[in-house]
Write a protein that holds these residues in place. Sequence first.
Motif, mmCIF file in Angstrom:
data_model
loop_
_atom_site.group_PDB
_atom_site.id
_atom_site.type_symbol
_atom_site.label_atom_id
_atom_site.label_comp_id
_atom_site.label_asym_id
_atom_site.label_seq_id
_atom_site.Cartn_x
_atom_site.Cartn_y
_atom_site.Cartn_z
ATOM 1 N N LYS A 177 -29.624 6.232 2.237
ATOM 2 C CA LYS A 177 -30.489 5.772 3.407
ATOM 3 C C LYS A 177 -30.137 6.790 4.271
ATOM 4 O O LYS A 177 -28.847 6.858 4.867
ATOM 5 N N SER A 191 -37.978 14.553 9.189
ATOM 6 C CA SER A 191 -38.357 13.160 8.304
ATOM 7 C C SER A 191 -39.334 13.691 7.283
ATOM 8 O O SER A 191 -39.186 13.220 5.858
ATOM 9 N N LYS A 195 -38.697 13.902 2.967
ATOM 10 C CA LYS A 195 -39.478 13.162 2.094
ATOM 11 C C LYS A 195 -40.009 14.231 0.935
ATOM 12 O O LYS A 195 -39.781 13.789 -0.020
ATOM 13 N N SER A 217 -34.557 6.371 0.931
ATOM 14 C CA SER A 217 -35.165 5.886 2.022
ATOM 15 C C SER A 217 -34.905 6.639 3.388
ATOM 16 O O SER A 217 -33.823 7.222 3.537
ATOM 17 N N VAL A 219 -35.397 6.371 7.820
ATOM 18 C CA VAL A 219 -35.929 5.494 8.424
ATOM 19 C C VAL A 219 -35.970 6.246 9.864
ATOM 20 O O VAL A 219 -34.954 7.087 10.248
ATOM 21 N N HIS A 244 -45.849 7.351 7.457
ATOM 22 C CA HIS A 244 -46.005 6.080 6.815
ATOM 23 C C HIS A 244 -46.515 6.256 5.450
ATOM 24 O O HIS A 244 -46.063 5.472 4.367
ATOM 25 N N GLY A 247 -43.953 7.030 3.106
ATOM 26 C CA GLY A 247 -42.814 6.105 2.921
ATOM 27 C C GLY A 247 -41.581 6.017 4.016
ATOM 28 O O GLY A 247 -40.830 5.332 3.708
ATOM 29 N N VAL A 248 -41.744 6.741 5.053
ATOM 30 C CA VAL A 248 -40.868 6.753 5.990
ATOM 31 C C VAL A 248 -40.944 5.500 6.970
ATOM 32 O O VAL A 248 -42.097 5.051 7.447
ATOM 33 N N GLU A 249 -39.972 4.808 6.892
ATOM 34 C CA GLU A 249 -40.053 3.712 8.103
ATOM 35 C C GLU A 249 -39.793 3.856 9.229
ATOM 36 O O GLU A 249 -38.793 4.412 9.901
ATOM 37 N N ARG A 251 -39.355 3.211 13.139
ATOM 38 C CA ARG A 251 -39.363 1.988 14.248
ATOM 39 C C ARG A 251 -39.580 2.540 15.573
ATOM 40 O O ARG A 251 -38.814 3.178 16.219
#
Length: 484
Positions: A177, A191, A195, A217, A219, A244, A247-249, A251
Amino acid sequence: MLASAAVGTVEYRSVTEAIRVTNPYIDNFVEGRAIGVDVEGKKLQVHLTSLGTATGSFKGVASDAPCRLEPEILQSFVEFSEDGSMVQRDQSQGASDVIELSYDYLLCAVGTASRSTIVKGAKQHCFNLKTSQDSKRLRTAIGEALEYASRPDVQEFYYTSEEVQQMATQERKRRVKIAVVGGGPTGVELSGELKDFFAQVCGYPDGAYQHLRDDISVVLIHGGSDLLPAMDKDLRTRALDALHAQGVEVRLNTRLKEVGRDFITIGEKGSDIQETIPVGLTVWAAGNAPVPFVKELLSKLPPSAAGSAGRINVDQWLRCPTYSENSFGSVLVLGDVACYETQEKYDKTPQQLPQTAQVAGQQGAFAARMLNRDYDMQATPPKLPELSESEAFSVLRVWLAARGLEEAPGFDFLSLGLLAYVGQEEALNQVAIGNVPIFNYSGKIAFVLWRTVYLAKQASSRNQALLTFDWVRTKSFGRDITRL
């Protein structure tokens, strides 16, 4: 290109070039770190880069030679690192570790450092992405994280207890992660590159880490309400949607509170509630801070030289304030270090130029033109010096006079827009000329333009050829996951 180099899309050597090769007109190049300056005396102290190899073959070269040259000892200690350590000359070696250079003009373009000290534990546990060395370290760490998560001790088949199997699954997911701090161009591009990299190495049927497909994952943590705040609203929304979709989280409106060896603690703005997230790697791509030499230089300049965020105030000819007329104009500051304000026709308040490579490149060319034309930098505005009758009719002088450039014009930044990669061979383009917007575009066509611009900006045709080959190699054979 650092984000691409960090995952093997391109090799870092394909986007770097030796200074001596890039500019063969440099009479003398000294590889070292500026640690002290005497502005009034026009002298610079340089801590030479260590050339010691693994065998130490360059340490103490000719130290016993009876007629060796011995540089003058500098009777000074200079604070140059954030931990307060001091640099002094090592008299046990045949060459001085710290030398002193005289100059006519000092151009300060040292850039910035990562501002990771503002968060507890970030400096100790975060990876940065400011230099090619940072990208090499991060690339190695990502490869090690994948291998670490492939060990038997975190595989379910290694245990018989169902409870322990669940713990092994959680630990395996933690090891792969990756948290990226900062929603600017560096954070968004990294990011997207991550991915892309994981989609390849975990893909079916020939991915080397297919068994980690459901565990990896990413983030992205950003303190603002929008990613890429310098871009227009529609492109900011597109960046968020693109991440998104991969699959990138993401915040948003979230502050990083603490970074540990295997966790981060975050909290939303305006809330006292904190959340701890187990992670394997944390990458800092957020704030910038001045490098230690900038602090040293500011200590030798008047208080009026201190700009915002530790930067140095400059006038429209990139000159910083000094204590005397004799030294004024001998120090030019450009790039991320310079604090230069401009005010457009319809702006109510002056705006600082952004800390981007586009600004630094234009300022570098501007400073080079002023010095090559031999303007008197002490005058305001800088003027061409008085010459004899024979010298006054030189081709350069006549050409400058014909163009009305006997006085140097001030620096005027021309924005050409912004670019950002978001993954899956898609990019964002905000093309403009100055304050006039031309077009905004996103997607595959924008990705072609993004690569075209980066290809054109390379230092040499050698770099352009190597970069093109890297892109073709990656598309045809995938990224190299070998750790050396």
